[in-house]
Scaffold this motif. Structure first.
Motif, PDB file in Angstrom:
ATOM      1  N   ALA A 205      -2.865 -12.683  -2.606  1.00 29.37           N
ATOM      2  CA  ALA A 205      -2.860 -11.510  -3.717  1.00 29.37           C
ATOM      3  C   ALA A 205      -2.886 -10.145  -3.800  1.00 29.37           C
ATOM      4  O   ALA A 205      -4.158  -9.943  -3.438  1.00 29.37           O
ATOM      5  CB  ALA A 205      -3.024 -12.145  -4.584  1.00 29.37           C
ATOM      6  N   THR A 206      -2.898  -9.656  -4.079  1.00 31.51           N
ATOM      7  CA  THR A 206      -3.352  -7.922  -4.260  1.00 31.51           C
ATOM      8  C   THR A 206      -2.406  -7.008  -5.206  1.00 31.51           C
ATOM      9  O   THR A 206      -0.986  -7.471  -5.653  1.00 31.51           O
ATOM     10  CB  THR A 206      -3.145  -7.388  -2.836  1.00 31.51           C
ATOM     11  N   GLY A 207      -2.436  -5.796  -6.007  1.00 30.44           N
ATOM     12  CA  GLY A 207      -2.434  -5.396  -6.702  1.00 30.44           C
ATOM     13  C   GLY A 207      -3.178  -4.383  -6.941  1.00 30.44           C
ATOM     14  O   GLY A 207      -4.553  -4.248  -7.056  1.00 30.44           O
ATOM     15  N   VAL A 208      -2.401  -3.275  -8.262  1.00 36.59           N
ATOM     16  CA  VAL A 208      -4.065  -2.466  -8.400  1.00 36.59           C
ATOM     17  C   VAL A 208      -4.200  -2.014  -9.942  1.00 36.59           C
ATOM     18  O   VAL A 208      -2.966  -1.731  -9.963  1.00 36.59           O
ATOM     19  CB  VAL A 208      -3.677  -0.549  -7.708  1.00 36.59           C
ATOM     20  N   SER A 209      -5.336  -1.460 -10.462  1.00 42.30           N
ATOM     21  CA  SER A 209      -5.547  -1.275 -10.998  1.00 42.30           C
ATOM     22  C   SER A 209      -5.117  -2.350 -12.557  1.00 42.30           C
ATOM     23  O   SER A 209      -5.462  -3.168 -12.698  1.00 42.30           O
ATOM     24  CB  SER A 209      -4.763  -0.024 -11.947  1.00 42.30           C
ATOM     25  N   ALA A 210      -3.872  -2.113 -13.687  1.00 46.52           N
ATOM     26  CA  ALA A 210      -3.393  -3.478 -14.110  1.00 46.52           C
ATOM     27  C   ALA A 210      -2.761  -4.338 -13.291  1.00 46.52           C
ATOM     28  O   ALA A 210      -3.132  -5.879 -13.558  1.00 46.52           O
ATOM     29  CB  ALA A 210      -2.302  -3.276 -14.979  1.00 46.52           C
ATOM     30  N   GLY A 211      -2.330  -4.253 -12.171  1.00 46.14           N
ATOM     31  CA  GLY A 211      -1.622  -4.889 -11.149  1.00 46.14           C
ATOM     32  C   GLY A 211      -3.069  -5.873 -10.695  1.00 46.14           C
ATOM     33  O   GLY A 211      -3.369  -6.945  -9.953  1.00 46.14           O
ATOM     34  N   GLY A 212      -4.345  -4.701 -10.481  1.00 42.76           N
ATOM     35  CA  GLY A 212      -5.085  -5.372 -10.072  1.00 42.76           C
ATOM     36  C   GLY A 212      -6.205  -6.726 -10.893  1.00 42.76           C
ATOM     37  O   GLY A 212      -6.524  -7.735 -10.361  1.00 42.76           O
ATOM     38  N   ALA A 213      -5.906  -6.267 -11.856  1.00 47.28           N
ATOM     39  CA  ALA A 213      -6.391  -7.399 -13.427  1.00 47.28           C
ATOM     40  C   ALA A 213      -5.374  -8.952 -12.884  1.00 47.28           C
ATOM     41  O   ALA A 213      -5.672  -9.657 -12.944  1.00 47.28           O
ATOM     42  CB  ALA A 213      -6.097  -6.272 -14.687  1.00 47.28           C
ATOM     43  N   LEU A 214      -4.495  -8.464 -13.059  1.00 45.32           N
ATOM     44  CA  LEU A 214      -3.391 -10.017 -12.926  1.00 45.32           C
ATOM     45  C   LEU A 214      -3.867 -10.707 -11.606  1.00 45.32           C
ATOM     46  O   LEU A 214      -3.333 -11.954 -11.667  1.00 45.32           O
ATOM     47  CB  LEU A 214      -1.753  -9.181 -12.763  1.00 45.32           C
TER      48      LEU A 214
END
Length: 503
Positions: A205-214
């Motif tokens: 899984a990967t994501g940035v900002s709020a996506g990083g939080a998730l």
């Protein structure tokens, strides 16, 4: 397309609010360069008794794209499965769908990705809704594109977000909808092991900002039964939602402690106008952070001992900031390094290593991005206030400190449903409780000039996982701002290393 209204309780239960959502109908094929539609079988042609969550391996469009890599441009041909609904009883299929991109040819050479790692790349920002329905091909940033060009399967999931509201005025994407949706998408992939291309036991899984939080939350909360009522409500697959590895970038998380942490980190930094924030409020929050940090009982690496509010500055400098500056300066040509050091005389460069003090670092960063309080604002205007809305209430306080300050009521208490939802949105809760289903491999990144939240958010996330014995690769990009990604090829190398996939 057929539409229906789902009826759900609005408050006081685990049910999620209702909204008119689309259901049924054939999947729409994507489009792109040199595309040829293949596969006549669609969801609408399945028999009534078939599995409603079965992935259709024949319903794809063939696309081509060119990806810039450290080895030069690569021409990639891939199969694109568009807008696949991942729950049996969706609230809103516009958001509760995912795209799958499977490489079949790279630079003219055939690729078999049937056992490749799956990169689960969410595009959530600001806890806003994220839809893949309009995507005509892979398009979730450099990591996703590099993953595709490296022979990995890429999944782009949609998810509901905080601003969604139905015709009755009900907010149906507020907490914990986004994390529930992403978990349901992971369950869908696991449910379709052998049908969906890629190794469903190697989901990254990967994501940035709020996506990083998730992403952090996906990694920390795998298979927690605390989400079960929400997942059952959606008709999510009865499968694991644990992910093999997690790569959060600049996560905006640990929200109920974020105001405290922000003031500890950036409390004396000026606003962009040059003015100071209210230092009385800032000091109150800093005091609260000291209590919170002590309660975590985290120990630093290399024999540092307990990390407290009193010594966190020294730990941050020694463990994260000086190594970051050293790596940055060491990579510069001699003339550029000399120029940078001349412009920043507060950095000592000796023996190929950078050293400096915390106070000088804060001065170097300069203006803080947010006022005080930064997350649970007195006016309920912050995105996070909206995130913790409920039913027809758009925004709520989610910390007792802000609630009491804003109302002037020293006895005010948070709404009864909030403690559970706050826990469900915080990876630190699951780390503190040593959740056995968490990821054991982590790739965590943030910029040193990222004042969207406190650097202690990444510091505590890292230390918490390290204290549990997990494999954690954390790096702070020197002078990087919010959303920085300065070592994307290392992300690919890390996936190959932790997954054992060498192709």
């Amino acid at each position: 397309m057929k539409r229906r209204q789902m009826v759900k309780a609005l408050a006081g239960t685990a049910a999620l609010p209702a909204v008119v959502g689309a259901a049924g109908g054939a999947r729409a094929a994507g489009s792109g360069a040199a595309s040829t539609s293949t596969g006549a079988v669609s969801a609408a042609t399945r028999t009534k008794g078939s599995d409603p969550l079965a992935f259709d391996p024949a319903n794809y469009t063939t696309l081509t794209t060119t990806v810039a890599t450290s080895d030069g441009d690569k021409a990639v041909t891939y199969r694109f499965f568009k807008a696949v609904t991942y729950v049996a009883d969706p609230v809103d299929v516009t958001y509760q769908s995912l795209n799958v991109s499977v490489p079949v040819e790279i630079d003219g050479k055939a690729v078999d990705a049937s056992h490749a790692p799956i990169v689960f790349s969410n595009a959530v920002g600001g806890y806003m809704p994220s839809s893949t329905a309009g995507n005509t091909g892979i398009g979730q940033g450099v990591n996703a594109k590099l993953s595709l060009a490296s022979g990995f399967v890429v999944v782009d999931p949609g998810a509901r977000g905080r601003t969604l509201v139905d015709t009755a005025g009900v907010y149906y994407g507020v907490a914990p909808a986004a994390i529930v949706d992403l978990k349901a998408a992971i369950r869908y992939l696991r449910h379709n092991k052998g049908r969906v291309p890629g190794d469903t036991d190697r989901i990254v899984a990967t994501g940035v900002s709020a996506g990083g939080a998730l992403t952090s939350l996906l990694g920390a909360s795998g298979d927690s039964d605390r989400y079960a009522p929400y997942l059952q409500e959606l008709g999510a697959a009865d499968a694991s939602d644990a992910v093999f590895a997690a790569a959060p970038y600049c996560p905006i998380t640990d929200l109920e402690h974020a105001d405290m942490a922000y003031e500890w980190n950036w409390g004396t930094n000026p606003l962009p106008t040059g003015a100071q924030v209210d230092q009385t409020l800032s000091k109150e929050l800093r005091s609260g952070f000291a209590e919170y940090q002590a309660s975590l009982n985290l120990r630093g690496k290399n024999g540092f001992g307990r990390i407290t509010a009193r010594n966190y500055d020294a730990y941050m400098v020694k463990t994260h900031l000086e190594p970051s500056a050293t790596r940055y300066l060491g990579a510069l040509p001699d003339a550029d390094r000399a120029a940078y050091l001349t412009a920043n005389p507060w950095i000592t460069w000796s023996g190929g290593r950078a050293s400096f003090g915390w106070g000088d670092f804060l001065t170097h960063v300069g203006a803080r991005k947010k006022n005080v309080p930064s997350f649970d604002t007195f006016t309920l205007a912050a995105p996070e206030n909206n995130l913790f809305g409920v039913a027809t209430t758009k925004a709520r306080h989610f910390t007792q400190w802000s609630l009491r300050k804003a109302t002037g009521d020293d006895g005010a208490r948070l709404d009864a449903d909030l403690p559970e939802k706050i826990d469900l949105m915080n990876p630190m809760y699951f780390i503190e409780h040593q959740n056995p289903g968490r990821s054991r491999h982590w790739f965590i990144r943030v910029g040193t000039k990222d004042s969207d939240t406190s650097l202690t958010v990444v510091g505590n996330l890292t230390a918490g996982l390290e204290n549990l014995g997990d494999d954690v690769d954390t790096y702070m990009y020197w002078d990087g701002g919010h959303g920085a990604n300065q070592d994307a090829p290392d992300f690919i190398t890390w996936i190959r290393s932790v997954s054992g996939y060498a192709k």
